[in-house]
Design a protein around this motif. Structure first.
Motif, PDB file in Angstrom:
ATOM      1  N   LYS A   7      28.183  34.887  35.974  1.00 54.30           N
ATOM      2  CA  LYS A   7      29.462  34.284  36.365  1.00 54.30           C
ATOM      3  C   LYS A   7      29.696  34.545  37.848  1.00 54.30           C
ATOM      4  O   LYS A   7      29.618  35.695  38.302  1.00 54.30           O
ATOM      5  N   GLY A 210      42.249  34.030  36.544  1.00 51.84           N
ATOM      6  CA  GLY A 210      41.099  34.940  36.535  1.00 51.84           C
ATOM      7  C   GLY A 210      40.216  34.766  35.311  1.00 51.84           C
ATOM      8  O   GLY A 210      39.312  35.566  35.063  1.00 51.84           O
ATOM      9  N   ASP A 213      35.924  35.055  34.158  1.00 51.48           N
ATOM     10  CA  ASP A 213      35.204  36.235  33.639  1.00 51.48           C
ATOM     11  C   ASP A 213      35.144  36.153  32.110  1.00 51.48           C
ATOM     12  O   ASP A 213      34.124  36.437  31.488  1.00 51.48           O
ATOM     13  N   LYS A 268      41.952  43.827  39.100  1.00 46.09           N
ATOM     14  CA  LYS A 268      41.727  42.374  39.129  1.00 46.09           C
ATOM     15  C   LYS A 268      40.249  42.001  39.046  1.00 46.09           C
ATOM     16  O   LYS A 268      39.902  40.858  38.739  1.00 46.09           O
TER      17      LYS A 268
END
Ligand code: ADP
Ligand code: ASP
Ligand code: MG
Length: 476
Positions: A7, A210, A213, A268
């Motif tokens: 990723k 986000g 992930d 994060k």
């Protein structure tokens, strides 16, 4: 076939140069006889810009929204032209044109009705990953890497909670087997966007900010990958956010449990849901730096070697609100706490921390637009006060289990700061407390200084820090 899910985050695909680096890294894995599946984020900042465009349209500022879209069009076209040539470039440009026409139609429609539903918002923001993944797949194909674009919305199936949709495991696994596995059998490199998904009916959804992930981990679980690699802009999971503390050290290895706590409490570098799919199939997760690919990164696995320091890392979560519910003697009456939690449940609002006294319950939640409504509902039960701009610091390490005196050291290190709520999670591997947002930086630096002044070299990359110190001394 050993599958590795790779990723790449926004900064790892921010422009043509970054995409070239990405291709090199992927080629390196292939050269080691691994079968890469590539998951990419939108190019850096694109998601923020798409959100801004949707919000401008909602305010009726159609021109502002279209100006953002025009800038995005230019950036993507320029990147495509720097990486792809000939007939494939023509085909790619045509495809990009179509996507931008679609986006502009959508923004015009939004500006006309001046209403933005979560469903339409997902459709607008999904463009970021749709565009980046196609450009990268076409570039890989031209570069001899056999890239094959996969629309993630045909694979990752979720419920209909727009903006933070929950994946459906079985459907997702079936689709990955149907759409991605055959490409791997043909020795191709599937490239798909992270973050975006669809309901079983084909309505576009997203997994939360986000969330790429998380896509990486879902793909890893669905395809039984041998490892999952999260490529980002830092050397791995660090002892704290390096933006907060320049002395942060790379953590070489960390357990699933520790990483999950850190991600949940604000680090994060990993989306909070990333670890669970990896745990379910016991797939190791690596966090690596795409700008420094030879660096060892962080290995997240079921077990980490023993660490002599009590903590591995310090996470910070900002923009929290403390809600105090004060109820006289009613507090301990039967069913009272349940009534309070039902309010949060009804508003689908997760609670981070809870503490109770004889007369009050204090809870912390992410600051959000539903708070006035939540407070109104709670005020039917008791007196309610809420205060924003709070932050939570969460210190994580398996080694604090059963160690006496750690809390005293923590609070001594930050004795100048006004600490509001304290909790030690049932997992016994974290210690968390709330404070004013303005106090966070100083507190983290003091804690870091105290707990990482003598770091265990088996767990922390002490050599890199020493090398950096030598360099600074040499410069002066
Ligand atoms: P990506 O776009 O690759 O997903 P993110 O910006 O989401 O990258 O996450 C990487 C950032 O996370 C880093 O630049 C760093 O500032 C921040 N971060 C916060 N806590 C940590 C930590 N403990 N270790 C490493 N990075 C952290
Ligand atoms: N592009 C999305 C975001 O900025 C998802 C991601 O990058 O992980 O939130
Ligand atoms: Mg990220």
């Amino acid at each position: 076939m050993k599958i590795v899910v790779m990723k790449f985050g926004g900064t790892s695909v921010e422009d043509a140069a970054a995409m070239r680096r990405t291709a090199e890294i992927v080629a390196g894995r292939r050269a080691k006889s691994l079968a890469p599946v590539v998951v990419v984020s939108a190019m850096a900042k694109v998601t923020d810009q798409l959100i801004a465009a949707a919000q401008a349209a909602e305010r009726g500022d159609g021109a502002g929204a279209l100006a953002i879209s025009a800038r995005l069009r230019h950036r993507h076209m320029e990147t495509a032209a720097a990486l792809v040539t000939g007939a494939p470039l023509q085909a790619l440009i045509e495809w990009l044109e179509q996507q931008f026409h679609g986006l502009e139609d959508l923004l015009r429609g939004l500006a006309a009705v001046q209403e933005l539903t979560p469903r339409t918002s997902d459709l607008v923001v999904s463009h970021g990953e749709r565009l980046s993944s196609r450009i990268i797949a076409d570039y890989f194909a031209q570069r001899g890497l056999d890239g094959a674009h996969v629309d993630a919305r045909t694979c990752i199936i979720t419920d209909a909670q727009h903006g933070r949709a929950v994946p459906l495991e079985l459907e997702t696994e079936q689709n990955l087997t149907r759409h991605v596995r055959p490409l791997l059998n043909q020795k191709k490199i599937p490239v798909m966007g992270g973050f975006i998904a669809a309901t079983a009916e084909g309505i576009t959804t997203t997994l939360g900010r986000g969330g790429s992930d998380f896509t990486g981990a879902l793909v890893g679980r669905g395809l039984d990958a041998s490892s999952i690699e999260i490529w980002t802009d830092v050397n791995g999971i660090m002892t704290t956010d390096p933006r907060l503390c320049a002395d942060a050290l790379r953590v070489k290895s960390i357990s699933f449990e520790e990483a999950a706590e850190l991600a949940y409490f604000g680090a994060k570098v990993l989306h909070p849901a990333t670890i669970l799919p990896a745990v379910q199939k016991n797939i190791p997760v690596w966090v690596l730096n795409s700008k420094n690919p030879d660096n060892g990164g962080t290995l997240i696995a079921a077990q980490a070697p023993h660490c002599r320091n009590p903590f591995k890392s310090i996470a910070v979560k900002r923009k929290l609100t403390i809600i105090d519910v004060v109820a006289g003697r009613m507090l301990m009456t039967h069913g009272y706490l349940r009534a309070i939690f039902e309010v949060f449940d009804r508003h689908k609002c997760p609670v981070d921390m809870v503490s109770t006294s004889e007369v009050s319950v204090s809870l912390t939640v992410d600051s959000n637009e539903r708070l006035p409504q939540i407070a109104a509902d709670l005020s039917k039960l008791a007196e309610v006060k809420y205060e924003g701009r709070k932050a939570l610091i969460c210190m994580v390490g398996e080694n604090i289990r059963g160690q006496a005196g750690i809390a005293a050291q923590v609070f001594n290190a930050i004795r100048h700061v006004n600490v509001r709520m304290i909790s030690q999670g049932a997992s016994e591997i974290n210690m968390s407390f709330m404070m004013e947002e303005g106090d966070v930086e100083e507190a983290v630096q003091s804690l870091h200084k105290h707990f990482f002044q003598d770091p265990d070299p088996t767990i922390f990359d002490v050599a890199a820090r020493d090398a950096a110190r030598h360099e600074t001394v040499a410069k002066h």
